[in-house]
Design a protein around this motif. Structure first.
Motif, PDB file in Angstrom:
ATOM      1  N   ALA A 285      36.982  47.176  53.656  1.00  0.00           N
ATOM      2  CA  ALA A 285      36.508  45.981  52.947  1.00  0.00           C
ATOM      3  C   ALA A 285      37.502  44.829  53.060  1.00  0.00           C
ATOM      4  N   LEU A 286      36.964  43.610  53.165  1.00  0.00           N
ATOM      5  CA  LEU A 286      37.794  42.410  53.209  1.00  0.00           C
ATOM      6  C   LEU A 286      38.438  42.164  51.850  1.00  0.00           C
ATOM      7  N   VAL A 287      39.696  41.711  51.844  1.00  0.00           N
ATOM      8  CA  VAL A 287      40.378  41.396  50.594  1.00  0.00           C
ATOM      9  C   VAL A 287      40.273  39.906  50.301  1.00  0.00           C
ATOM     10  N   ASP A 288      40.394  39.584  49.027  1.00  0.00           N
ATOM     11  CA  ASP A 288      40.452  38.204  48.528  1.00  0.00           C
ATOM     12  C   ASP A 288      41.733  38.100  47.721  1.00  0.00           C
ATOM     13  N   ILE A 289      42.592  37.132  48.066  1.00  0.00           N
ATOM     14  CA  ILE A 289      43.852  36.941  47.339  1.00  0.00           C
ATOM     15  C   ILE A 289      43.873  35.509  46.821  1.00  0.00           C
ATOM     16  N   ASP A 290      43.588  35.343  45.531  1.00  0.00           N
ATOM     17  CA  ASP A 290      43.567  34.008  44.920  1.00  0.00           C
ATOM     18  C   ASP A 290      42.727  33.022  45.729  1.00  0.00           C
ATOM     19  N   GLY A 291      41.556  33.479  46.191  1.00  0.00           N
ATOM     20  CA  GLY A 291      40.633  32.578  46.861  1.00  0.00           C
ATOM     21  C   GLY A 291      40.759  32.507  48.366  1.00  0.00           C
ATOM     22  N   GLU A 292      41.659  33.281  48.962  1.00  0.00           N
ATOM     23  CA  GLU A 292      41.796  33.328  50.419  1.00  0.00           C
ATOM     24  C   GLU A 292      41.572  34.762  50.880  1.00  0.00           C
ATOM     25  N   SER A 293      41.078  34.927  52.119  1.00  0.00           N
ATOM     26  CA  SER A 293      40.798  36.263  52.640  1.00  0.00           C
ATOM     27  C   SER A 293      41.526  36.479  53.957  1.00  0.00           C
ATOM     28  N   PRO A 294      42.771  37.004  53.881  1.00  0.00           N
ATOM     29  CA  PRO A 294      43.582  37.139  55.095  1.00  0.00           C
ATOM     30  C   PRO A 294      43.543  38.514  55.753  1.00  0.00           C
ATOM     31  N   GLY A 295      42.739  39.466  55.224  1.00  0.00           N
ATOM     32  CA  GLY A 295      42.770  40.792  55.814  1.00  0.00           C
ATOM     33  C   GLY A 295      41.843  41.759  55.104  1.00  0.00           C
ATOM     34  N   ARG A 296      42.209  43.043  55.114  1.00  0.00           N
ATOM     35  CA  ARG A 296      41.317  44.087  54.606  1.00  0.00           C
ATOM     36  C   ARG A 296      42.113  45.268  54.052  1.00  0.00           C
ATOM     37  N   ILE A 297      41.383  46.210  53.461  1.00  0.00           N
ATOM     38  CA  ILE A 297      41.998  47.436  52.957  1.00  0.00           C
ATOM     39  C   ILE A 297      42.229  48.403  54.132  1.00  0.00           C
ATOM     40  N   PRO A 298      43.135  49.404  53.947  1.00  0.00           N
ATOM     41  CA  PRO A 298      43.742  49.854  52.696  1.00  0.00           C
ATOM     42  C   PRO A 298      44.707  48.827  52.111  1.00  0.00           C
ATOM     43  N   ALA A 299      44.768  48.840  50.772  1.00  0.00           N
ATOM     44  CA  ALA A 299      45.620  47.878  50.072  1.00  0.00           C
ATOM     45  C   ALA A 299      46.236  48.519  48.838  1.00  0.00           C
ATOM     46  N   THR A 300      47.447  48.069  48.530  1.00  0.00           N
ATOM     47  CA  THR A 300      48.137  48.500  47.319  1.00  0.00           C
ATOM     48  C   THR A 300      48.478  47.269  46.490  1.00  0.00           C
ATOM     49  N   PHE A 301      48.158  47.322  45.199  1.00  0.00           N
ATOM     50  CA  PHE A 301      48.388  46.211  44.272  1.00  0.00           C
ATOM     51  C   PHE A 301      49.395  46.678  43.220  1.00  0.00           C
ATOM     52  N   GLU A 302      50.455  45.898  42.993  1.00  0.00           N
ATOM     53  CA  GLU A 302      51.468  46.252  41.995  1.00  0.00           C
ATOM     54  C   GLU A 302      51.720  45.082  41.060  1.00  0.00           C
ATOM     55  N   ILE A 303      51.832  45.359  39.765  1.00  0.00           N
ATOM     56  CA  ILE A 303      52.132  44.323  38.784  1.00  0.00           C
ATOM     57  C   ILE A 303      53.629  44.074  38.757  1.00  0.00           C
ATOM     58  N   LEU A 304      54.018  42.807  38.594  1.00  0.00           N
ATOM     59  CA  LEU A 304      55.429  42.406  38.459  1.00  0.00           C
ATOM     60  C   LEU A 304      55.571  41.747  37.094  1.00  0.00           C
ATOM     61  N   PRO A 305      55.895  42.526  36.064  1.00  0.00           N
ATOM     62  CA  PRO A 305      55.904  41.985  34.696  1.00  0.00           C
ATOM     63  C   PRO A 305      56.903  40.835  34.520  1.00  0.00           C
ATOM     64  N   GLY A 306      56.430  39.726  33.959  1.00  0.00           N
ATOM     65  CA  GLY A 306      57.303  38.603  33.626  1.00  0.00           C
ATOM     66  C   GLY A 306      58.037  38.002  34.807  1.00  0.00           C
ATOM     67  N   ALA A 307      57.490  38.134  36.022  1.00  0.00           N
ATOM     68  CA  ALA A 307      58.232  37.718  37.220  1.00  0.00           C
ATOM     69  C   ALA A 307      58.218  36.209  37.426  1.00  0.00           C
ATOM     70  N   LEU A 308      57.243  35.503  36.879  1.00  0.00           N
ATOM     71  CA  LEU A 308      57.064  34.080  37.131  1.00  0.00           C
ATOM     72  C   LEU A 308      57.224  33.282  35.850  1.00  0.00           C
ATOM     73  N   THR A 309      57.899  32.147  35.938  1.00  0.00           N
ATOM     74  CA  THR A 309      57.996  31.242  34.791  1.00  0.00           C
ATOM     75  C   THR A 309      57.031  30.090  35.000  1.00  0.00           C
ATOM     76  N   LEU A 310      56.062  29.999  34.097  1.00  0.00           N
ATOM     77  CA  LEU A 310      54.968  29.037  34.222  1.00  0.00           C
ATOM     78  C   LEU A 310      55.016  28.054  33.056  1.00  0.00           C
ATOM     79  N   ARG A 311      54.872  26.779  33.350  1.00  0.00           N
ATOM     80  CA  ARG A 311      54.794  25.749  32.302  1.00  0.00           C
ATOM     81  C   ARG A 311      53.337  25.456  31.999  1.00  0.00           C
ATOM     82  N   TYR A 312      52.887  25.849  30.808  1.00  0.00           N
ATOM     83  CA  TYR A 312      51.492  25.587  30.419  1.00  0.00           C
ATOM     84  C   TYR A 312      51.340  25.618  28.914  1.00  0.00           C
TER      85      TYR A 312
END
Length: 312
Positions: A285-312
């Motif tokens: 299956a084709l993957v979608d990454i934040d609105g772009e589709s650069p490839g396909r599975i197999p795929a591994t997804f990992e969470i990075l807790p608190g990795a980004l500092t966002l102003r909002y």
């Protein structure tokens, strides 16, 4: 504070670029001097963000759609992992897809957004990392901030991004139309989904969404209970079912009213592995990454807790 802006000049059909004198005046009003960098091609926003972080910028504002925001975040996360100083991310949303910004509840008017960013404090939020197979058959990886998914969403991304009406009609209308058209064409695929150390789930699916944020696809609230700073993904599995019924039920996604739908399974976890079952070519299956589709599975997804500092 050193402020950099990464502008996608074609986002939203070029709307930001056309109104740049007013946007620049608003930026100067709220932040003082800033440095502008413009993208010319896919991948530029990531490279420019890395460069700005390396040069000591405190805040980088991604001016564009979800793809621009995701690339800038990817660059800032790479810079942070390489031991450079943490640079905060701000969003000036304008594009075909602004689903991540929609989930943040940002104002829609540009001066109001910039005022909001200027007055906000940076907050730690989670990010994701996906490893997948790119279109050349090579192993690839990148960060994402909103939602990475596979199946119908990957096919829809490619159709939306190739549609000549992109930027000329509303994102919701374009995504809905392309979703329905691609769904009619779509052949359900067989995959194995493993969340953390749980028992694998085998499914004939239309879509698997691994969500940090709530919205994707031009306003679909695919993961209504997702939180940006809870250290977990919400994993939404849309299983194969009658196509006409599912097309009708797509409307439920816009209000997040699909939790109890019989074709939907929702799981939570920190690591997700999705593999094709049987014929890899047929079920890759084709993957979608934040609105772009650069490839396909197999795929591994990992969470990075608190990795980004966002102003909002």
């Amino acid at each position: 504070m050193k402020v950099g802006v990464v502008l996608n000049p074609i986002a939203g059909g070029g709307r930001l670029k056309r109104h740049w004198p007013e946007v620049a005046a608003s930026l100067k009003k709220h932040f003082g001097e800033f440095e502008l960098r413009e993208t010319q091609a896919e991948g530029d926003a990531e490279r420019l963000a890395i460069d700005l972080a390396a040069n000591g910028f405190d805040l980088v504002i991604a001016a564009g759609g979800d793809g621009t925001a995701s690339e800038v975040a990817d660059g800032l996360l790479q810079a942070s992992e390489e031991g450079r100083r943490t640079t905060e991310l701000g969003l000036l949303p304008c594009g075909t897809g602004i689903d991540f910004a929609r989930g943040l509840g940002l104002p829609r008017e540009m001066d109001a957004v910039l005022k909001h960013i200027a007055e906000a404090k940076g907050r730690k939020v989670d990010a994701g990392r996906i490893c997948y197979i790119d279109d050349h058959g090579a192993l690839a990886s990148r960060h994402f901030i909103n939602i990475a998914s596979l199946g119908l969403s990957g096919a829809t991304d490619r159709a939306v991004n190739a549609d000549k009406r992109k930027g000329k009609m509303s994102a919701k209308a374009l995504f809905l139309w392309r979703t329905v058209v691609e769904f009619i064409r779509y052949r359900f695929q067989d995959v194995r989904i493993t969340v953390d150390d749980g028992a694998p789930v085998e499914a004939r699916m239309a879509l698997v969404a691994v969500a940090n944020g709530k919205f994707f696809g031009g306003g679909m609230m695919i993961a209504p209970d997702a939180e940006l700073a809870d250290g977990q993904f919400d994993i939404v599995i849309l299983r194969a079912a009658g196509k006409l019924k599912l097309i009708w039920d797509i409307r439920l996604l816009y209000g997040g009213r699909h939790r109890n739908h019989p074709a939907i399974t929702i799981l939570r976890g920190k690591k997700v592995v999705v593999e094709p079952l049987g014929d890899v070519e047929k079920n890759g299956a084709l993957v979608d990454i934040d609105g772009e589709s650069p490839g396909r599975i197999p795929a591994t997804f990992e969470i990075l807790p608190g990795a980004l500092t966002l102003r909002y």
